[in-house]
Design a protein around this motif. Structure first.
Motif, PDB file in Angstrom:
ATOM      1  N   GLU A   1       0.813  -1.218   0.000  1.00  0.00           N
ATOM      2  CA  GLU A   1       0.000   0.000   0.000  1.00  0.00           C
ATOM      3  C   GLU A   1       0.847   1.269   0.000  1.00  0.00           C
ATOM      4  N   ASN A   2       1.929   1.311   0.793  1.00  0.00           N
ATOM      5  CA  ASN A   2       2.746   2.525   0.852  1.00  0.00           C
ATOM      6  C   ASN A   2       3.487   2.776  -0.465  1.00  0.00           C
ATOM      7  N   ILE A   3       3.922   1.717  -1.152  1.00  0.00           N
ATOM      8  CA  ILE A   3       4.616   1.886  -2.431  1.00  0.00           C
ATOM      9  C   ILE A   3       3.614   2.308  -3.509  1.00  0.00           C
ATOM     10  N   ALA A   4       2.446   1.703  -3.514  1.00  0.00           N
ATOM     11  CA  ALA A   4       1.395   2.098  -4.462  1.00  0.00           C
ATOM     12  C   ALA A   4       0.998   3.557  -4.239  1.00  0.00           C
ATOM     13  N   GLY A   5       0.910   3.978  -2.968  1.00  0.00           N
ATOM     14  CA  GLY A   5       0.560   5.367  -2.645  1.00  0.00           C
ATOM     15  C   GLY A   5       1.630   6.343  -3.087  1.00  0.00           C
ATOM     16  N   PHE A   6       2.880   5.963  -2.909  1.00  0.00           N
ATOM     17  CA  PHE A   6       4.039   6.761  -3.328  1.00  0.00           C
ATOM     18  C   PHE A   6       3.976   7.001  -4.848  1.00  0.00           C
ATOM     19  N   ILE A   7       3.701   5.946  -5.602  1.00  0.00           N
ATOM     20  CA  ILE A   7       3.586   6.072  -7.056  1.00  0.00           C
ATOM     21  C   ILE A   7       2.390   6.933  -7.432  1.00  0.00           C
ATOM     22  N   LYS A   8       1.263   6.722  -6.776  1.00  0.00           N
ATOM     23  CA  LYS A   8       0.064   7.515  -7.063  1.00  0.00           C
ATOM     24  C   LYS A   8       0.309   8.997  -6.795  1.00  0.00           C
ATOM     25  N   ALA A   9       0.971   9.313  -5.687  1.00  0.00           N
ATOM     26  CA  ALA A   9       1.268  10.719  -5.365  1.00  0.00           C
ATOM     27  C   ALA A   9       2.120  11.343  -6.466  1.00  0.00           C
ATOM     28  N   GLN A  10       3.109  10.603  -6.976  1.00  0.00           N
ATOM     29  CA  GLN A  10       3.935  11.117  -8.070  1.00  0.00           C
ATOM     30  C   GLN A  10       3.092  11.330  -9.319  1.00  0.00           C
ATOM     31  N   ASN A  11       2.288  10.337  -9.662  1.00  0.00           N
ATOM     32  CA  ASN A  11       1.494  10.436 -10.884  1.00  0.00           C
ATOM     33  C   ASN A  11       0.391  11.489 -10.789  1.00  0.00           C
ATOM     34  N   ASP A  12      -0.040  11.804  -9.558  1.00  0.00           N
ATOM     35  CA  ASP A  12      -1.008  12.880  -9.346  1.00  0.00           C
ATOM     36  C   ASP A  12      -0.321  14.247  -9.276  1.00  0.00           C
ATOM     37  N   LEU A  13       1.009  14.260  -9.384  1.00  0.00           N
ATOM     38  CA  LEU A  13       1.826  15.473  -9.312  1.00  0.00           C
ATOM     39  C   LEU A  13       1.624  16.201  -7.985  1.00  0.00           C
ATOM     40  N   ASP A  14       1.470  15.434  -6.909  1.00  0.00           N
ATOM     41  CA  ASP A  14       1.198  15.965  -5.574  1.00  0.00           C
ATOM     42  C   ASP A  14       2.463  15.859  -4.715  1.00  0.00           C
ATOM     43  N   SER A  15       3.281  16.895  -4.732  1.00  0.00           N
ATOM     44  CA  SER A  15       4.571  16.865  -4.029  1.00  0.00           C
ATOM     45  C   SER A  15       4.414  16.749  -2.517  1.00  0.00           C
ATOM     46  N   THR A  16       3.357  17.310  -1.948  1.00  0.00           N
ATOM     47  CA  THR A  16       3.133  17.207  -0.501  1.00  0.00           C
ATOM     48  C   THR A  16       2.821  15.768  -0.121  1.00  0.00           C
ATOM     49  N   ALA A  17       1.901  15.129  -0.834  1.00  0.00           N
ATOM     50  CA  ALA A  17       1.572  13.732  -0.552  1.00  0.00           C
ATOM     51  C   ALA A  17       2.793  12.847  -0.774  1.00  0.00           C
ATOM     52  N   PHE A  18       3.557  13.108  -1.835  1.00  0.00           N
ATOM     53  CA  PHE A  18       4.769  12.353  -2.129  1.00  0.00           C
ATOM     54  C   PHE A  18       5.729  12.430  -0.944  1.00  0.00           C
ATOM     55  N   ALA A  19       6.022  13.624  -0.469  1.00  0.00           N
ATOM     56  CA  ALA A  19       6.971  13.817   0.632  1.00  0.00           C
ATOM     57  C   ALA A  19       6.481  13.164   1.917  1.00  0.00           C
ATOM     58  N   ASN A  20       5.180  13.075   2.102  1.00  0.00           N
ATOM     59  CA  ASN A  20       4.633  12.475   3.320  1.00  0.00           C
ATOM     60  C   ASN A  20       4.834  10.970   3.399  1.00  0.00           C
ATOM     61  N   TYR A  21       5.269  10.332   2.330  1.00  0.00           N
ATOM     62  CA  TYR A  21       5.603   8.908   2.381  1.00  0.00           C
ATOM     63  C   TYR A  21       6.999   8.674   2.967  1.00  0.00           C
ATOM     64  N   PHE A  22       7.732   9.739   3.235  1.00  0.00           N
ATOM     65  CA  PHE A  22       9.094   9.662   3.764  1.00  0.00           C
ATOM     66  C   PHE A  22       9.114   9.959   5.259  1.00  0.00           C
ATOM     67  N   THR A  23      10.146   9.431   5.943  1.00  0.00           N
ATOM     68  CA  THR A  23      10.353   9.783   7.354  1.00  0.00           C
ATOM     69  C   THR A  23      10.829  11.234   7.424  1.00  0.00           C
ATOM     70  N   ALA A  24      10.774  11.803   8.606  1.00  0.00           N
ATOM     71  CA  ALA A  24      11.195  13.200   8.794  1.00  0.00           C
ATOM     72  C   ALA A  24      12.673  13.406   8.451  1.00  0.00           C
ATOM     73  N   GLN A  25      13.504  12.376   8.626  1.00  0.00           N
ATOM     74  CA  GLN A  25      14.945  12.486   8.353  1.00  0.00           C
ATOM     75  C   GLN A  25      15.365  11.725   7.094  1.00  0.00           C
ATOM     76  N   ALA A  26      14.453  11.395   6.230  1.00  0.00           N
ATOM     77  CA  ALA A  26      14.748  10.602   5.036  1.00  0.00           C
ATOM     78  C   ALA A  26      15.740  11.306   4.123  1.00  0.00           C
ATOM     79  N   THR A  27      16.400  10.497   3.273  1.00  0.00           N
ATOM     80  CA  THR A  27      17.315  11.036   2.270  1.00  0.00           C
ATOM     81  C   THR A  27      16.922  10.513   0.894  1.00  0.00           C
ATOM     82  N   VAL A  28      17.176  11.343  -0.113  1.00  0.00           N
ATOM     83  CA  VAL A  28      16.963  10.967  -1.510  1.00  0.00           C
ATOM     84  C   VAL A  28      18.244  11.290  -2.267  1.00  0.00           C
ATOM     85  N   SER A  29      18.681  10.357  -3.122  1.00  0.00           N
ATOM     86  CA  SER A  29      19.826  10.582  -4.011  1.00  0.00           C
ATOM     87  C   SER A  29      19.327  10.430  -5.440  1.00  0.00           C
TER      88      SER A  29
END
Length: 107
Positions: free
Chosen positions: A5-33
């Motif tokens: 569910e969390n991975i499907a939601g992450f993809i949906k947030a990206q495809n909906d172009l919703d940067s806030t929802a996308f970021a909310n799938y990450f922990t407060a201290q998450a990193t992206v490379s």
């Protein structure tokens, strides 16, 4: 393909172009490379994905998904406004509970 569910939601947030929802799938201290740069924390991740979305208008289509312990590998076809679209990329994810603690994007 059945995705957690969390991975499907992450993809949906990206495809909906919703940067806030996308970021909310990450922990407060998450990193992206991505593309040789790193981003830390939800606010930087939100700004990164918002800028990338505005520039490329990316859409993700899952191709494959594997998991081992807390590590996940999501292979996606990424289409958008960029040369050679669509391309296949690998999203290497580490989870903390159901939230993403690390994302490394490779081709």
């Amino acid at each position: 393909m059945k995705l957690p569910e969390n991975i499907a939601g992450f993809i949906k947030a990206q495809n909906d172009l919703d940067s806030t929802a996308f970021a909310n799938y990450f922990t407060a201290q998450a990193t992206v490379s991505d593309e040789g740069a790193s981003y830390s924390g939800r606010e930087e991740i939100k700004q990164w994905i918002q800028a990338a979305t505005e520039k490329y208008n990316m859409q993700l289509t899952p191709i494959d998904f594997t998991q081992t312990g807390s590590k996940r590998k999501l292979t996606v076809e990424v289409s958008g406004r960029f040369p050679a679209s669509p391309i296949v990329m690998n999203y290497h994810l580490e989870l903390d509970g159901s939230s993403i603690s690390s994302l490394k994007i490779t081709d």
